[in-house]
Design an enzyme around this catalytic site. Structure first.
Site, mmCIF file in Angstrom:
data_model
loop_
_atom_site.group_PDB
_atom_site.id
_atom_site.type_symbol
_atom_site.label_atom_id
_atom_site.label_comp_id
_atom_site.label_asym_id
_atom_site.label_seq_id
_atom_site.Cartn_x
_atom_site.Cartn_y
_atom_site.Cartn_z
ATOM 1 C CD GLU A 1 -2.355 1.459 2.699
ATOM 2 O OE1 GLU A 1 -2.408 2.626 3.136
ATOM 3 O OE2 GLU A 1 -2.746 0.469 3.339
ATOM 4 C CG HIS A 2 3.114 2.588 3.317
ATOM 5 N ND1 HIS A 2 3.435 3.704 4.050
ATOM 6 C CD2 HIS A 2 2.125 1.978 4.016
ATOM 7 C CE1 HIS A 2 2.689 3.768 5.137
ATOM 8 N NE2 HIS A 2 1.891 2.722 5.152
#
Length: 439
Positions: free
Chosen positions: A74-75
């Site tokens: 996600e990052h």
């Protein structure tokens, strides 16, 4: 009647659907070559549009050696691609007054953007460039490890967050649903880039990708933009294949319940979460649970609020909640109070759930149904909520109800339904989590 969403190859004539929703909204769904699903809701007069790129895999799907990979991705997907730097991605949305973000859950990951309608195709191009072409370099990996550790530290400073996280562990310990979504500091410190790359390669592919968009959306132009972006990213857009199957909702959940977990913190309050196994997302009684939880602990007129806060002054925050998953769920009650009154408050939480099994009044039923109806309609006034509704219909239910149909289901709930479910939940083995000073 809800509209079914079959998982069939793009070559099948039934792979495309078009139907109307409330107030002139038009829903269209297409399965594209490669098994990609595109699901849109065009809403007359709405100038905003929200697009989501969903991967139907979350933290529960990580192999032991891949633990933490879902949150890491996600990052990392915002850190750049071969054609866009992290700054380029950020500026793409800032220059048009839009926003982009992502959410990692236990059963899915979604990358999304909200823009005005004329910028939707731009948003599609950027989000799918991130999904298909993330660089995932060692340098970015090492940098983002520190960012994630800071995020976990921030959450660990919130005793309410800690209580809820440990509650899942208490009820579903030993099962992947009981693990924290973001991982733990030890997991994040130990995960290797290789594991994240393997998780990405296994789950980020055309057959598992769902694109949903709502608001000022032109469906077929979006389909073309999706195919172009995926092809540019090197993903399969030629194979005549069916999408990946939806998650099995009939599997048994083997877990170990812990009756009591104490987390000692030097803070002023005791944060209590008390509850049990709840209902699965597709359980036919989910609307009964919604009505029951509203009467019990949603809003200032709820029984928990009135009994614990208004009549006794024992807590500022008190509520009930349900958290559904594919095969099971959680149901719980939360309160934060003085440590010297924690035993009393915990007893009142359970007593109010048990008292629900004795019955509810016609006024409580009507009020709860009206509260849910109003909140549902107000929530769906924005394009983000509409986009999310499509994603969950596609991933979880395999069918889509109109808003009117969904509200009718809530109105069909009876007082006897509520009492029966409350009795069942109160009788189930329960767990408690207390976060606060040592007793």
């Amino acid at each position: 009647m809800p509209h079914d969403l079959p998982l069939i190859p793009a070559s099948d004539p039934d792979s495309s659907l078009t139907f109307e929703q409330d107030h002139g909204a038009v829903v269209r769904r297409s399965i594209l070559p490669g098994g990609v699903r595109v699901f849109t809701e065009q809403i007359p007069g709405m100038r905003s549009a929200t697009l989501g790129a969903w991967i139907g895999k979350g933290s529960r799907d990580e192999l032991p050696e891949h633990a933490g990979s879902t949150h890491f991705l996600e990052h990392l997907l915002f850190k750049g691609t071969p054609t866009r730097s992290a700054l380029d991605i950020a500026e793409s949305f800032d220059r048009v007054g839009g926003e982009s973000n992502a959410m990692t859950a236990k059963e899915f990951t979604c990358y999304y953007a909200r823009v005005i309608d004329v910028d939707l195709l731009m948003a599609t191009e950027v989000i799918l460039d991130m999904v298909t072409g993330a660089k995932l370099t060692q340098a970015d990996f090492d940098l983002e490890r520190g960012v994630i550790l800071e995020e976990l530290a921030m959450a660990d400073d919130d005793p309410g967050d800690v209580a809820h996280e440990r509650f899942a562990e208490a009820i579903l310990g030993g099962h992947s649903l009981g693990r924290p979504i973001g991982g733990t500091p030890d997991i994040i410190k130990g995960v290797e880039r290789r594991a994240v790359l393997e998780h990405y390669g296994e789950h980020y592919r055309s057959q598992g990708l769902i694109i949903t968009a709502a608001g000022g959306v032109e469906h077929y132009a979006l389909c073309d933009a999706v195919l172009t972006a995926l092809s540019r990213g090197g993903w399969d857009t030629d194979g005549d294949v069916a999408p990946l199957a939806r998650r099995d909702t009939t599997a048994s959940v083997d877990s170990t319940l812990t009756p009591r977990l104490n987390v000692v913190r030097d803070i002023e309050q005791a944060h209590i979460v008390l509850g049990t196994r709840g209902l699965a997302a597709a359980d036919e009684r989910r609307n009964v649970l919604g009505v029951m939880s509203t009467i019990l602990g949603a809003g200032m007129s709820s029984r928990l609020f009135q009994e614990i806060r208004e009549k006794r002054g024992l807590a500022y925050t008190v509520y009930s909640f349900g958290q559904p998953h594919a095969e099971t769920g959680l149901f719980g009650m939360y309160a934060a109070c003085s440590p010297t009154r924690a035993d009393e408050v915990a007893g009142l939480l359970m007593a109010e759930l048990e008292r629900l099994s004795e019955g509810i009044t016609p006024g409580e039923l009507e009020r709860a149904q009206g509260q849910i109806a109003g909140a549902t309609v107000l929530r769906l006034e924005d394009s983000y909520s509409r986009m999310s509704r499509l994603g969950k219909a596609e991933m979880v239910f395999g069918e889509l109800w109109s808003i009117g149909e969904a509200l009718d289901q809530v109105r069909e709930v009876t007082a006897d339904d509520v009492a029966a479910l409350a009795s069942e939940l109160a009788a189930r083995p329960r767990g408690e989590v207390w976060v606060g000073p040592a007793s």
